[in-house]
Motif scaffolding. Structure first.
Motif, PDB file in Angstrom:
ATOM      1  N   ALA A 180     -16.280 -33.664 -17.198  1.00 23.39           N
ATOM      2  CA  ALA A 180     -16.998 -32.598 -17.886  1.00 23.39           C
ATOM      3  C   ALA A 180     -18.359 -33.041 -18.400  1.00 23.39           C
ATOM      4  N   PHE A 181     -18.486 -34.288 -18.857  1.00 18.83           N
ATOM      5  CA  PHE A 181     -19.745 -34.696 -19.499  1.00 18.83           C
ATOM      6  C   PHE A 181     -20.112 -36.140 -19.162  1.00 18.83           C
ATOM      7  N   ILE A 182     -19.291 -37.092 -19.580  1.00 22.61           N
ATOM      8  CA  ILE A 182     -19.580 -38.503 -19.316  1.00 22.61           C
ATOM      9  C   ILE A 182     -19.318 -38.808 -17.843  1.00 22.61           C
ATOM     10  N   PRO A 183     -20.281 -39.388 -17.127  1.00 22.45           N
ATOM     11  CA  PRO A 183     -20.089 -39.664 -15.690  1.00 22.45           C
ATOM     12  C   PRO A 183     -18.874 -40.552 -15.436  1.00 22.45           C
ATOM     13  N   MET A 184     -18.033 -40.101 -14.516  1.00 23.87           N
ATOM     14  CA  MET A 184     -16.831 -40.824 -14.127  1.00 23.87           C
ATOM     15  C   MET A 184     -16.630 -40.652 -12.621  1.00 23.87           C
ATOM     16  N   PRO A 185     -15.929 -41.574 -11.974  1.00 22.06           N
ATOM     17  CA  PRO A 185     -15.615 -41.369 -10.562  1.00 22.06           C
ATOM     18  C   PRO A 185     -14.831 -40.084 -10.384  1.00 22.06           C
ATOM     19  N   PRO A 186     -15.133 -39.312  -9.340  1.00 19.60           N
ATOM     20  CA  PRO A 186     -14.388 -38.053  -9.119  1.00 19.60           C
ATOM     21  C   PRO A 186     -12.917 -38.317  -8.853  1.00 19.60           C
ATOM     22  N   LYS A 187     -12.097 -37.389  -9.253  1.00 20.33           N
ATOM     23  CA  LYS A 187     -10.661 -37.533  -9.018  1.00 20.33           C
ATOM     24  C   LYS A 187     -10.331 -37.387  -7.541  1.00 20.33           C
ATOM     25  N   ALA A 188      -9.165 -37.798  -7.172  1.00 21.70           N
ATOM     26  CA  ALA A 188      -8.752 -37.797  -5.769  1.00 21.70           C
ATOM     27  C   ALA A 188      -8.886 -36.401  -5.174  1.00 21.70           C
ATOM     28  N   GLY A 189      -9.425 -36.363  -3.972  1.00 23.59           N
ATOM     29  CA  GLY A 189      -9.584 -35.091  -3.282  1.00 23.59           C
ATOM     30  C   GLY A 189     -10.934 -34.455  -3.459  1.00 23.59           C
ATOM     31  N   TYR A 198     -20.363 -36.830 -10.246  1.00 22.43           N
ATOM     32  CA  TYR A 198     -19.755 -37.689 -11.265  1.00 22.43           C
ATOM     33  C   TYR A 198     -19.696 -37.047 -12.656  1.00 22.43           C
ATOM     34  N   THR A 199     -20.499 -36.048 -12.875  1.00 26.89           N
ATOM     35  CA  THR A 199     -20.451 -35.280 -14.120  1.00 26.89           C
ATOM     36  C   THR A 199     -20.921 -33.862 -13.827  1.00 26.89           C
ATOM     37  N   ARG A 200     -20.299 -32.898 -14.460  1.00 21.64           N
ATOM     38  CA  ARG A 200     -20.689 -31.507 -14.225  1.00 21.64           C
ATOM     39  C   ARG A 200     -22.023 -31.171 -14.878  1.00 21.64           C
ATOM     40  N   HIS A 201     -22.495 -32.063 -15.747  1.00 20.97           N
ATOM     41  CA  HIS A 201     -23.741 -31.780 -16.468  1.00 20.97           C
ATOM     42  C   HIS A 201     -24.578 -33.052 -16.644  1.00 20.97           C
ATOM     43  N   PRO A 202     -25.106 -33.618 -15.558  1.00 21.50           N
ATOM     44  CA  PRO A 202     -25.923 -34.833 -15.713  1.00 21.50           C
ATOM     45  C   PRO A 202     -27.165 -34.609 -16.554  1.00 21.50           C
ATOM     46  N   ASN A 203     -27.728 -33.400 -16.511  1.00 15.10           N
ATOM     47  CA  ASN A 203     -28.924 -33.126 -17.315  1.00 15.10           C
ATOM     48  C   ASN A 203     -28.589 -33.096 -18.805  1.00 15.10           C
ATOM     49  N   TYR A 204     -27.484 -32.491 -19.181  1.00 16.42           N
ATOM     50  CA  TYR A 204     -27.098 -32.461 -20.591  1.00 16.42           C
ATOM     51  C   TYR A 204     -26.674 -33.849 -21.074  1.00 16.42           C
ATOM     52  N   PHE A 205     -25.933 -34.576 -20.235  1.00 18.15           N
ATOM     53  CA  PHE A 205     -25.564 -35.946 -20.577  1.00 18.15           C
ATOM     54  C   PHE A 205     -26.818 -36.792 -20.792  1.00 18.15           C
ATOM     55  N   GLY A 223     -24.883 -25.480 -24.583  1.00 17.34           N
ATOM     56  CA  GLY A 223     -25.116 -26.256 -23.373  1.00 17.34           C
ATOM     57  C   GLY A 223     -24.028 -26.068 -22.344  1.00 17.34           C
ATOM     58  N   ALA A 224     -23.174 -27.083 -22.205  1.00 21.99           N
ATOM     59  CA  ALA A 224     -22.156 -27.073 -21.162  1.00 21.99           C
ATOM     60  C   ALA A 224     -21.188 -25.899 -21.290  1.00 21.99           C
ATOM     61  N   ALA A 225     -20.757 -25.600 -22.510  1.00 21.82           N
ATOM     62  CA  ALA A 225     -19.749 -24.546 -22.687  1.00 21.82           C
ATOM     63  C   ALA A 225     -20.265 -23.195 -22.203  1.00 21.82           C
ATOM     64  N   MET A 226     -21.490 -22.831 -22.580  1.00 25.49           N
ATOM     65  CA  MET A 226     -22.043 -21.539 -22.188  1.00 25.49           C
ATOM     66  C   MET A 226     -22.354 -21.509 -20.689  1.00 25.49           C
ATOM     67  N   THR A 227     -22.847 -22.626 -20.160  1.00 23.56           N
ATOM     68  CA  THR A 227     -23.146 -22.697 -18.731  1.00 23.56           C
ATOM     69  C   THR A 227     -21.881 -22.537 -17.907  1.00 23.56           C
ATOM     70  N   GLU A 228     -20.809 -23.184 -18.330  1.00 21.58           N
ATOM     71  CA  GLU A 228     -19.574 -23.128 -17.547  1.00 21.58           C
ATOM     72  C   GLU A 228     -18.916 -21.754 -17.609  1.00 21.58           C
ATOM     73  N   GLU A 229     -19.078 -21.074 -18.717  1.00 22.69           N
ATOM     74  CA  GLU A 229     -18.549 -19.713 -18.807  1.00 22.69           C
ATOM     75  C   GLU A 229     -19.196 -18.820 -17.753  1.00 22.69           C
ATOM     76  N   ALA A 230     -20.528 -18.948 -17.618  1.00 24.75           N
ATOM     77  CA  ALA A 230     -21.241 -18.154 -16.622  1.00 24.75           C
ATOM     78  C   ALA A 230     -20.878 -18.580 -15.207  1.00 24.75           C
ATOM     79  N   MET A 231     -20.678 -19.877 -14.990  1.00 29.78           N
ATOM     80  CA  MET A 231     -20.365 -20.366 -13.648  1.00 29.78           C
ATOM     81  C   MET A 231     -18.965 -19.956 -13.209  1.00 29.78           C
TER      82      MET A 231
END
Length: 269
Positions: free
Chosen positions: A256-265, A184-191, A231-239
């Motif tokens: 990217a940050f705020i938990p949301m339902p995943p998009k279709a697929g 639901y979010t790429r960064h639950p720990n940062y959120f 936080g998220a920006a530097m982590t995602e660059e490495a990922m």
């Protein structure tokens, strides 16, 4: 209050210098990540210790920071002891063999900067603790801060636990975490980190709005750095470098940050 904050800043500076000296001696600085939470917990305790009369709102704020800071600090210290120096700091600093350059650069770029940011981000808790009085009631809206803090603790603790379990399974090597909160979010720990400190700010604001409102830059800056800076920006660059197309697809489907339902697929792993 000014004298108490000055004592906190002095204690933090001395601790930073001692840890800097250790880093120069061992040629590593990644344990600074664990200092982030542990130092804020220490500043909360030091603020509490300086009170002549200790009211329950100050105790509440102290416990909130301790629960957040000790868990995070121990988690990141264990990660450092397990994995060694983080690639971010290897790129940021001269090689340890160039001792003079490494010492000077790590002093201002890591330790002194970190100390200043720790004072800024933890300022709501420090001020809120220092201005509390015995028998002081809190307005009902302080519950919103407590609720937001608990949401943050849940996302941060559970997100880190889920990621640790995922990484401990050898069959997941080379794949992106996409299950649990990470669906639901790429960064639950940062959120969760951001929510926890906005919650602390709201509770501190309920203690004494006139004094604590000036600490608003603390949670604002923390949110900025979690989303856009270290936080998220530097982590995602490495990922992106590590996982390539798989991570790009994950970013397309997952908030990217705020938990949301995943998009279709979107799929889980």
């Amino acid at each position: 209050m000014a004298e108490a904050l000055a004592l906190n800043a002095l204690a933090l500076l001395l601790a930073a210098l001692a840890l800097w000296a250790l880093g120069v001696a061992i040629g590593k600085v990644s344990y600074v990540d664990s200092v982030w939470g542990l130092a804020m917990a220490g500043l909360a305790l030091l603020s509490w210790w300086q009170l002549d009369r200790r009211g329950w709102p100050g105790a509440l704020l102290t416990m909130m920071v301790l629960a957040w800071g000790l868990r995070l600090g121990i988690h990141l210290l264990r990660r450092f002891l397990r994995n060694g120096e983080d690639e971010r700091y290897i790129k940021m600093l001269p090689p340890p063999e160039e001792r003079a350059k490494f010492a000077l650069t790590s002093l201002w770029k890591v330790w002194l900067l970190q100390a200043a940011l720790i004072m800024l981000v933890s300022s709501p808790a420090q001020v809120g603790i220092l201005v509390t009085t015995v028998g002081q009631p809190l307005p009902l809206w302080a519950l919103a801060g407590g609720a937001l803090y608990l949401v943050g603790i849940f996302f941060e603790w559970v997100g880190d636990w889920q990621l640790a379990r995922f990484k401990s399974d050898p069959t997941n090597d080379g794949t992106v975490m996409r299950s649990g909160l990470w669906r639901y979010t790429r960064h639950p720990n940062y959120f969760g980190d951001a929510c926890a400190w906005w919650g602390i700010f709201l509770v501190a604001l309920a203690v004494e709005p006139g004094a604590v409102i000036w600490t608003l830059p603390g949670p604002v800056f923390l949110t900025f750095t979690l989303v856009k800076w270290s936080g998220a920006a530097m982590t995602e660059e490495a990922m992106r470098d590590k996982y390539g197309k798989e991570f790009v697809e994950y970013t397309r489907r997952t908030s990217a940050f705020i938990p949301m339902p995943p998009k279709a697929g979107a799929t889980s792993a």
